[in-house]
Design an enzyme around this catalytic site. Sequence first.
Site, short mmCIF file in Angstrom:
data_model
loop_
_atom_site.label_atom_id
_atom_site.label_comp_id
_atom_site.label_asym_id
_atom_site.label_seq_id
_atom_site.Cartn_x
_atom_site.Cartn_y
_atom_site.Cartn_z
N ASP A 58 0.86 -1.18 0.00
CA ASP A 58 0.00 0.00 0.00
C ASP A 58 0.89 1.23 0.00
O ASP A 58 1.68 1.43 0.93
CB ASP A 58 -0.89 -0.02 1.24
CG ASP A 58 -2.02 1.01 1.18
OD1 ASP A 58 -2.17 1.66 0.14
OD2 ASP A 58 -2.74 1.15 2.19
N ASP A 98 -2.88 2.53 -6.10
CA ASP A 98 -1.85 2.61 -5.06
C ASP A 98 -1.75 1.40 -4.16
O ASP A 98 -1.02 1.42 -3.17
CB ASP A 98 -2.08 3.86 -4.21
CG ASP A 98 -3.41 3.83 -3.47
OD1 ASP A 98 -4.30 3.08 -3.89
OD2 ASP A 98 -3.55 4.56 -2.47
N GLU A 99 -2.44 0.30 -4.47
CA GLU A 99 -2.30 -0.89 -3.64
C GLU A 99 -2.56 -2.15 -4.44
O GLU A 99 -3.28 -2.14 -5.44
CB GLU A 99 -3.22 -0.83 -2.41
CG GLU A 99 -4.68 -0.80 -2.73
CD GLU A 99 -5.56 -0.88 -1.47
OE1 GLU A 99 -5.22 -1.67 -0.56
OE2 GLU A 99 -6.56 -0.16 -1.43
#
Length: 363
Positions: free
Chosen positions: A14, A108-109
């Site tokens: 993350d 983003d993860e």
Amino acid sequence: MELQGPFKKIIHVDMDAFYASVEQLDDESLRGKPIAVGGSEQRGVVAAASYEARKFGVRSAMSSVLAKKKCAELIFVKPRFERYKEVSQQIRAVFLEYSDLVEPLSLDEAFIDVTVNKKNMESANDIAKEIRAKIFERTGLTASAGISINKFTAKIASDINKPNGQKTIHPSQVLDFLEKLPIRKFFGVGEATAKKMNAWGIFNGRDLKQHTLPFLNQNFGKSGAHFYNIVRGIQHSTVKPDRVRKSVGAERTFEQNITSESFMLEKLNDIGIELEKRLIKSKNKGKTVTVKIKFSDFTTQTRSKTVNHFLQLKADFFPIIEELLYQEEIKKSVRLLGITISNLDHEEEQQSESIQLKFAFYR
């Protein structure tokens, strides 16, 4: 009591305050300052907040007005999604150096299954350290990671040592970890379910574990079996590299509240044009049309209709938008409108059994 193997090795990576961190990376004047990526100061919603802003209580999904009240020095930055996608692709390339089993959750993860990995590394903890180091080396951004035997525990673990840290929940630690976990942290437990569980005296994993499967099925329906299994460290969800997209949407927050339905229809037409572009670009089409209406008091209403044929062009789905808008009188002023197309035209997902082996999670 310990779980019995064999175990998978799952990493959840993350990025730390991703959108805000990219903006601070690209603009030196923003570094060390509280910034919010999202709507304007007067209107809109915070999409991401820097850690400097979070110290004041600014969070994503918070209205810009409230964010500014919490932090008078807050700097609002317009989002640049093309730039975020560019950086996200660099990060994804790092993941793929270790495994082809990468399941992105957003820009983003992502989950990475490194049970069998391209580097033939034994320790998932070491792999996570290398991935985070390479991300920083290539992008200048920090990432946090969680490592464990399944997606749920790995995702929870990635939040423990944020920012720029990682946490491994070893197979021998999983059950104890889950028993101490607050019930609100479990997947599928929203505000309403949490209140219901609290009424039964369920406040953490240990409390949840005291209840039988029949009890959970009776009181929580289809989710009962999920709650029964997950607190025992049982999760069969695999890392899916070709994650199926469930919907395509577009929405817009207005500088001033609007009250006229004809004006709303005009705005929905503009949103429909954007949605058509996204549907064509992503090669998607769907059968369910949903109109989202957020009122000036921040309450939200959705109106949906499903047809028996697939829709992609605005000329085909916009008559349904009109029907949904006028099906019920709008009595309050509106601050946001959105359109989503779901029930997409996907072929049935092909699933294959994954190999499970026992590995050292850390040394």
